[in-house]
Design an enzyme around this catalytic site. Structure first.
Site, PDB file in Angstrom:
ATOM      1  N   HIS A  44       0.869  -1.175   0.000  1.00 27.12           N
ATOM      2  CA  HIS A  44       0.000   0.000   0.000  1.00 27.12           C
ATOM      3  C   HIS A  44       0.909   1.229   0.000  1.00 27.12           C
ATOM      4  CE1 HIS A  44      -3.785   2.120   1.816  1.00 27.12           C
ATOM      5  NE2 HIS A  44      -3.128   2.904   0.992  1.00 27.12           N
ATOM      6  N   GLU A  76      -2.588  -1.673  -3.150  1.00 37.05           N
ATOM      7  CA  GLU A  76      -3.718  -0.975  -2.545  1.00 37.05           C
ATOM      8  C   GLU A  76      -3.474   0.530  -2.571  1.00 37.05           C
ATOM      9  OE1 GLU A  76      -3.951  -2.317   1.467  1.00 37.05           O
ATOM     10  OE2 GLU A  76      -4.613  -4.328   0.944  1.00 37.05           O
ATOM     11  N   HIS A 200      -7.249  -7.079   7.374  1.00 36.69           N
ATOM     12  CA  HIS A 200      -7.015  -6.149   8.476  1.00 36.69           C
ATOM     13  C   HIS A 200      -7.085  -6.893   9.813  1.00 36.69           C
ATOM     14  CE1 HIS A 200      -6.242  -1.807   8.826  1.00 36.69           C
ATOM     15  NE2 HIS A 200      -6.538  -2.013  10.095  1.00 36.69           N
TER      16      HIS A 200
END
Length: 248
Positions: A44, A76, A200
């Site tokens: 990310h 991401e 997550h």
């Protein structure tokens, strides 16, 4: 078939960035993870490059192409023009779009699909035109209307935000409640023809419960918990532990 495991390397990069030195090597740890059986790598890259740096992306792309061509690269991020240009240069197999403010420490909510469908639709089309699978970050308790709006963007998958589930690590009853929410949303997504990813705060301990709640789970992206375990067990052994946990 068990869900695939994509190892998020952001925490490794954040540790590296504490010093102006090239270790721990993001690419070397990615290589160990893939050699141990991980199905892909996730990053990310944020605008301030506080963990993954833009310069890491060509190295990770080359690692997969040259040594692990069966693996996938997942990038991401929030779809700014700079981010979109970055992924178009890198050509990951999957792009996961998140609604983060650039200053956020980490992703903590899904897209409001009904409200931002018109914004997402051309972005999704642009990425898919270039051959990339598109996944959209999704709240764990998204409504049927929201899931229909997600489908209307043209996306291939949603990624369920599992933070509330992972946050109940010391509350089994609460974790079960959160798992049921995820299961309901996942079924709505599956009924709408969307693949289901998740990510997550997932761990070896809570993965089996997630798999039971979402039996058609396609992929999990795991960084913080996996990296923490790798400090104790080593990256290769940790990947194998997580793969075993995905068996349910």
């Amino acid at each position: 078939m068990p869900a695939k495991l994509s190892v998020n390397l952001n925490a490794v990069a954040m540790l590296r960035n504490r010093r102006d030195l090239p270790w721990p090597s993001v690419t070397a740890l990615g290589r160990i993870a893939l050699a141990a059986g991980a199905h892909g790598l996730t990053v990310h890259p944020r605008p301030d490059q506080r963990h993954i740096r833009f310069s890491d992306l060509p190295d990770l792309r080359a690692l997969i192409d040259d040594e692990f061509p069966q693996a996938e690269f997942n990038i991401e991020g929030y779809p700014t023009e700079d981010f979109l240009a970055l992924v178009e240069r890198t050509q990951p197999e999957q792009v996961t779009l998140v609604p983060d403010d650039p200053a956020q420490a980490t992703s903590d909510h899904g897209w409001p699909f009904e409200r931002q469908g018109n914004f997402l639709r051309p972005v999704v089309a642009r990425l898919k035109k270039r051959g990339m699978r598109v996944s959209l970050f999704c709240d764990p308790d998204a409504s049927e209307r929201e899931i229909e709006a997600a489908r209307g963007t043209g996306a291939d998958r949603v990624e369920l935000y599992t933070g509330p589930y992972g946050g109940r690590h010391d509350d089994p009853a609460g974790a079960e409640i959160e798992a049921r929410k995820l299961g309901i949303t996942a079924r709505l997504a599956d009924d709408a023809g969307l693949g289901v990813n998740a990510g997550h705060d997932l761990t070896v301990v809570n993965l089996p419960g997630l798999v039971r709640a979402v039996p058609h789970l396609a992929e999990v992206s795991i960084g913080h918990g996996l990296t923490a375990d790798a400090l104790e067990h080593g990256m290769a052994a940790t990947v194998k532990r997580f793969l075993a946990a995905l068996q349910g």
